[in-house]
Design an enzyme around this catalytic site. Structure first.
Site, mmCIF file in Angstrom:
data_model
loop_
_atom_site.group_PDB
_atom_site.id
_atom_site.type_symbol
_atom_site.label_atom_id
_atom_site.label_comp_id
_atom_site.label_asym_id
_atom_site.label_seq_id
_atom_site.Cartn_x
_atom_site.Cartn_y
_atom_site.Cartn_z
ATOM 1 N N ASP A 1 -17.418 -2.150 -5.337
ATOM 2 C CA ASP A 1 -18.837 -1.828 -5.205
ATOM 3 C C ASP A 1 -19.190 -0.644 -6.097
ATOM 4 O OD1 ASP A 1 -17.477 0.085 -3.770
ATOM 5 O OD2 ASP A 1 -18.751 -0.032 -1.984
ATOM 6 N N LYS B 1 -15.440 9.948 -10.791
ATOM 7 C CA LYS B 1 -15.674 11.014 -11.778
ATOM 8 C C LYS B 1 -15.116 10.600 -13.141
ATOM 9 C CE LYS B 1 -15.701 14.810 -8.544
ATOM 10 N NZ LYS B 1 -14.843 15.636 -7.718
ATOM 11 N N ASP C 1 4.305 2.271 -4.419
ATOM 12 C CA ASP C 1 3.446 2.006 -5.570
ATOM 13 C C ASP C 1 3.545 0.532 -5.969
ATOM 14 O OD1 ASP C 1 2.081 1.930 -7.927
ATOM 15 O OD2 ASP C 1 2.978 3.755 -8.744
ATOM 16 N N ASP D 1 0.852 -1.197 0.000
ATOM 17 C CA ASP D 1 0.000 0.000 0.000
ATOM 18 C C ASP D 1 0.885 1.243 0.000
ATOM 19 O OD1 ASP D 1 -3.285 0.169 0.665
ATOM 20 O OD2 ASP D 1 -2.164 2.052 0.780
ATOM 21 N N ASP E 1 -9.280 2.033 -5.400
ATOM 22 C CA ASP E 1 -9.894 3.363 -5.472
ATOM 23 C C ASP E 1 -10.744 3.445 -6.741
ATOM 24 O OD1 ASP E 1 -8.613 4.177 -3.113
ATOM 25 O OD2 ASP E 1 -6.792 4.662 -4.224
HETATM 26 C C1 LIG Z 1 -10.317 1.827 -1.321
HETATM 27 S S1 LIG Z 1 -8.905 1.238 -0.518
HETATM 28 C C2 LIG Z 1 -9.217 -0.514 -0.360
HETATM 29 C C3 LIG Z 1 -8.327 -1.146 0.637
HETATM 30 C C4 LIG Z 1 -8.532 -2.664 0.846
HETATM 31 N N1 LIG Z 1 -8.164 -3.404 -0.352
HETATM 32 C C5 LIG Z 1 -9.945 -2.973 1.234
HETATM 33 O O1 LIG Z 1 -10.691 -3.512 0.396
HETATM 34 O O2 LIG Z 1 -10.305 -2.688 2.391
HETATM 35 C C6 LIG Z 1 -7.688 1.254 -1.814
HETATM 36 C C7 LIG Z 1 -6.279 1.142 -1.289
HETATM 37 O O3 LIG Z 1 -5.383 1.045 -2.393
HETATM 38 C C8 LIG Z 1 -4.225 1.801 -2.084
HETATM 39 N N2 LIG Z 1 -3.560 2.119 -3.353
HETATM 40 C C9 LIG Z 1 -4.020 2.895 -4.349
HETATM 41 N N3 LIG Z 1 -3.148 2.926 -5.384
HETATM 42 C C10 LIG Z 1 -2.109 2.123 -5.032
HETATM 43 C C11 LIG Z 1 -0.898 1.743 -5.660
HETATM 44 N N4 LIG Z 1 -0.584 2.187 -6.909
HETATM 45 N N5 LIG Z 1 -0.059 0.917 -5.014
HETATM 46 C C12 LIG Z 1 -0.371 0.459 -3.768
HETATM 47 N N6 LIG Z 1 -1.515 0.788 -3.124
HETATM 48 C C13 LIG Z 1 -2.368 1.601 -3.733
HETATM 49 C C14 LIG Z 1 -4.761 2.988 -1.319
HETATM 50 O O4 LIG Z 1 -3.756 3.609 -0.535
HETATM 51 C C15 LIG Z 1 -5.835 2.330 -0.468
HETATM 52 O O5 LIG Z 1 -5.342 1.886 0.769
#
Ligand SMILES: C[S@@+](CC[C@H](N)C(=O)[O-])C[C@H]1O[C@@H](n2cnc3c(N)ncnc32)[C@H](O)[C@@H]1O
Length: 201
Positions: free
Chosen positions: A150, A118, A91, A64, A114
């Site tokens: 979702d 939009k 990343d 993460d 994420d």
């Molecule tokens: C909406 S959260 C979902 C977290 C977890 N998978 C859950 O379902 O509870 C999305 C996560 O992806 C991480 N994230 C987004 N882009 C990323 C990337 N390129 N590399 C690693 N983590 C990433 C964000 O920091 C965030 O913690």
């Protein structure tokens, strides 16, 4: 950040971090199992910890960009003396693209990434042809990627990306993994949850 969290970040998290390992990294050797699961975007870490705790024969890499969940993973894994989990703060695309040995991973979990709802932000969504290509490369034959969201528009677009990529065998029922924090929340809020698994033949 609280003093105890800061201490965990400085003293515990480095014990799990993979960035100092020689590349390409073969997590099968690091974690001494052929069954490696990458939790991409591991959030609060509940899913990664449950995977590792439920089955010591699985090796888990949680990635993460944020530290909060990685601290939680390091604390819990230390308390439970889990030897089968590693983390990376940064990343995940870099890790999938060029850190991991090709065909060395059994599963990649992309759970509730994420959604970037939009329209002008859709290009920031993780699931696209180039990401699928990278995941396909690191998966062992027979391995799978699991995706859940979702956000209905994200799922529709991702499904098209998977079908156009065309090299995975798709399944929309195959669901046997612990729920993530976002999954639990989506259920509580009675959101429609869509999921797929994509297997490399
Ligand atoms: C909406 S959260 C979902 C977290 C977890 N998978 C859950 O379902 O509870 C999305 C996560 O992806 C991480 N994230 C987004 N882009 C990323 C990337 N390129 N590399 C690693 N983590 C990433 C964000 O920091 C965030 O913690």
């Amino acid at each position: 950040m609280s003093a105890s969290r800061e201490m965990a970040l400085n003293t515990l998290v480095p014990n799990f971090e993979i960035s100092e390992l020689n590349r390409p990294i073969d997590l099968r050797k690091v974690l001494k199992t052929d069954n490696i699961i990458v939790d991409f975007g591991s959030g609060m870490g509940t899913h990664a910890i449950a995977l590792a705790h439920n089955n010591p024969k699985i090796g888990v890499l949680a990635i993460d960009v944020h530290t909060v969940g990685l601290i939680a993973i390091a604390e819990t894994a230390t308390d439970l003396d889990l030897k089968n989990i590693r983390t990376h703060e940064g990343d995940g695309i870099d890790v999938i693209k060029s850190w991991l040995l090709p065909e060395s991973v059994q599963e990649v979990h992309v759970l509730f990434p994420d959604p970037w709802p939009k329209v002008r932000h859709h290009k920031r969504r993780l699931i696209n042809h180039s990401f699928l290509e990278m995941v396909f490369t690191v998966l062992q034959p027979g391995g799978r990627m699991i995706f859940a969201t979702d956000d209905e528009s994200y799922f529709a677009a991702a499904k098209i990306a998977f079908l156009q990529f065309g090299r995975f065998r798709m399944n929309f029922e195959d669901w046997d993994i612990p729920l993530t924090t976002y999954h639990q929340r989506a259920k509580r809020l009675e959101h429609k949850i869509s999921q797929l698994s994509a297997r490399k033949a």
